[in-house]
Design a protein around this motif. Structure first.
Motif, PDB file in Angstrom:
ATOM      1  N   ALA A  71      16.322  97.939  38.839  1.00  0.00           N
ATOM      2  CA  ALA A  71      15.015  98.310  39.118  1.00  0.00           C
ATOM      3  C   ALA A  71      14.292  98.573  37.686  1.00  0.00           C
ATOM      4  O   ALA A  71      13.277  98.446  37.453  1.00  0.00           O
ATOM      5  N   HIS A  72      15.176  99.327  37.072  1.00  0.00           N
ATOM      6  CA  HIS A  72      14.754 100.013  35.765  1.00  0.00           C
ATOM      7  C   HIS A  72      15.450  99.471  34.447  1.00  0.00           C
ATOM      8  O   HIS A  72      15.135  99.882  33.433  1.00  0.00           O
ATOM      9  N   GLN A  73      16.385  98.703  34.599  1.00  0.00           N
ATOM     10  CA  GLN A  73      16.956  98.026  33.455  1.00  0.00           C
ATOM     11  C   GLN A  73      17.504  99.047  32.485  1.00  0.00           C
ATOM     12  O   GLN A  73      17.630  98.904  31.315  1.00  0.00           O
ATOM     13  N   ALA A  74      18.295 100.057  32.940  1.00  0.00           N
ATOM     14  CA  ALA A  74      18.620 101.119  32.210  1.00  0.00           C
ATOM     15  C   ALA A  74      19.895 100.680  31.381  1.00  0.00           C
ATOM     16  O   ALA A  74      20.299 101.567  30.518  1.00  0.00           O
ATOM     17  N   TYR A  75      20.677  99.820  31.788  1.00  0.00           N
ATOM     18  CA  TYR A  75      21.970  99.351  31.019  1.00  0.00           C
ATOM     19  C   TYR A  75      21.822  97.687  31.400  1.00  0.00           C
ATOM     20  O   TYR A  75      21.327  97.422  32.313  1.00  0.00           O
ATOM     21  N   LYS A  76      23.068  97.363  30.824  1.00  0.00           N
ATOM     22  CA  LYS A  76      23.440  96.044  31.306  1.00  0.00           C
ATOM     23  C   LYS A  76      24.990  95.840  31.678  1.00  0.00           C
ATOM     24  O   LYS A  76      25.765  96.922  31.257  1.00  0.00           O
ATOM     25  N   ALA A  77      25.359  95.025  32.516  1.00  0.00           N
ATOM     26  CA  ALA A  77      26.458  94.919  33.237  1.00  0.00           C
ATOM     27  C   ALA A  77      27.093  93.601  33.183  1.00  0.00           C
ATOM     28  O   ALA A  77      26.252  92.698  33.098  1.00  0.00           O
ATOM     29  N   ASN A  78      28.523  93.580  33.256  1.00  0.00           N
ATOM     30  CA  ASN A  78      29.028  92.137  33.412  1.00  0.00           C
ATOM     31  C   ASN A  78      29.044  91.764  34.907  1.00  0.00           C
ATOM     32  O   ASN A  78      28.498  92.416  35.726  1.00  0.00           O
ATOM     33  N   TYR A  79      29.618  90.626  35.064  1.00  0.00           N
ATOM     34  CA  TYR A  79      29.791  89.978  36.109  1.00  0.00           C
ATOM     35  C   TYR A  79      30.463  90.672  37.407  1.00  0.00           C
ATOM     36  O   TYR A  79      29.960  90.687  38.523  1.00  0.00           O
ATOM     37  N   PHE A  80      31.501  91.179  36.815  1.00  0.00           N
ATOM     38  CA  PHE A  80      32.202  92.033  38.032  1.00  0.00           C
ATOM     39  C   PHE A  80      31.535  93.097  38.483  1.00  0.00           C
ATOM     40  O   PHE A  80      31.334  93.350  39.642  1.00  0.00           O
ATOM     41  N   MET A  81      30.740  94.063  37.532  1.00  0.00           N
ATOM     42  CA  MET A  81      30.012  94.985  38.088  1.00  0.00           C
ATOM     43  C   MET A  81      29.001  94.763  38.970  1.00  0.00           C
ATOM     44  O   MET A  81      28.509  95.277  39.891  1.00  0.00           O
ATOM     45  N   LYS A  82      28.244  93.612  38.479  1.00  0.00           N
ATOM     46  CA  LYS A  82      27.089  92.956  39.282  1.00  0.00           C
ATOM     47  C   LYS A  82      27.614  92.640  40.781  1.00  0.00           C
ATOM     48  O   LYS A  82      26.819  92.854  41.876  1.00  0.00           O
ATOM     49  N   LEU A  83      28.952  92.096  40.929  1.00  0.00           N
ATOM     50  CA  LEU A  83      29.348  91.707  42.252  1.00  0.00           C
ATOM     51  C   LEU A  83      29.464  92.918  42.880  1.00  0.00           C
ATOM     52  O   LEU A  83      29.397  93.041  44.187  1.00  0.00           O
TER      53      LEU A  83
END
Length: 329
Positions: A71-83
């Motif tokens: 919602a706020h793009q406060a950081y970026k994450a890898n594929y594992f964290m998104k899953l």
């Protein structure tokens, strides 16, 4: 946009009660109460622990995933964290991530107006639960088309969950957790469905709903001199951090539940950053805020524009270096 918000605030509309939602919420909460009864009298300790682990998992996925990441793009994450966040959010039974983010961006853009589905000016109960029992604002569909969601539409996992949500939901919420409990803990189906099912979902939903209503519990209203005149000050620590979130929503350090810089959620983000699973954590320090406010006052530029100029991407390895350096002084 401010003129539009003012107009929306002044226009009162009639919203009908959605009775199927009323009946659903009654059934859900009554089932959760029965789940509490079973939890204390019949459930095995392993079942209770497993249930609360799922609650923590789903709550983190909403607060850190849906809220701060998407919602706020406060950081970026890898594929594992998104899953990880996708699965955990599905456990809360709040619909797909795409709709959650769209709803939350409407909440921020029209905060405190009638079109805000969680209008804090109507009280805590409205923001927490009763607002969900009415039909949306008549302008809701038009407003949805105005909200930019292009960044979310580029997220393949989010769009995959949106397309397959009603196939994924029963698998993640019913079949997997209930079968696991009955198979490995030798738990009865009745306890599994009411404790790890209805009770878990109800608690997870209320935790997730606090994201939109917490400002009433933990926040101070700077425009209301009587905002501290409440018995809540004996229970929670009220501050202006919730209001800061609506000014700088992309700061990863702002807690959903009234704090800043500390708390379990912020700690979890720093652990994930230390492991290399998330990166580019966005924040701005106190001096940056002061410089931005000074610049806005001096030049007449919008405050938000000046704060964005002061934004710093703080990587966790730099924070660890500073913490280690100061610990040796």
């Amino acid at each position: 946009m401010e003129d539009e918000q003012e107009n929306l605030q002044n226009v009162r509309v009639k919203r009908e009660v959605v009775w199927q939602n009323v009946l659903l919420f009654i059934y859900l909460h009554m089932s959760a109460l029965y789940g509490i009864f079973l939890m204390f009298l019949y459930a095995k300790y392993a079942t209770v622990v497993f249930t609360f682990m799922l609650i923590i998992f789903s709550t983190l996925s909403v607060t850190l995933g849906c809220h701060r990441l998407w919602a706020h793009q406060a950081y970026k994450a890898n594929y594992f964290m998104k899953l990880f966040f996708i699965v955990g959010h599905t456990l809360t039974s709040q619909g797909c991530v795409y709709d959650w983010v769209l709803d939350h961006r409407i909440h921020h853009r029209y905060h405190g107006t009638d079109i805000d589905p969680y209008n804090y000016k109507k009280g805590f109960l409205y923001a927490q639960i009763t607002g969900k029992l009415f039909t949306p604002h008549p302008e809701n569909e038009r407003i949805k088309r105005k909200i930019c969601m292009s960044d979310i539409e580029e997220e393949s996992l989010v769009m995959w969950q949106k397309t397959l949500y009603w196939i994924i939901w029963p698998i993640v919420n019913i079949f997997l957790p209930l079968n696991f409990i009955m198979e490995y803990f030798n738990e009865s189906f009745l306890v599994a469905i009411f404790v790890a099912g209805f009770l878990r979902i109800t608690i997870s939903l209320h935790y997730a709903w606090l994201i939109h209503s917490a400002t009433i519990l933990w926040g101070l209203d700077p425009l209301d001199k009587r905002s501290t005149d409440t018995n809540l000050i004996f229970v929670v620590n009220k501050s202006l951090w919730p209001q800061y979130h609506y000014l700088v929503p992309w700061d990863y350090q702002v807690g959903e539940y009234g704090n800043y810089g500390d708390g379990f959620c912020n700690g979890a983000l720093r652990v994930f950053a230390a492991l290399g699973w998330i990166y580019n954590l966005r924040t701005v320090n106190s001096n940056g805020i002061r410089r931005a406010l000074y610049e806005s006052t001096k030049t007449g530029k919008p405050v938000m524009q000046c704060i964005l100029q002061e934004e710093k991407n703080v990587l966790y390895d730099e924070m660890i270096t500073n913490m280690y350096k100061y610990s040796r002084i």
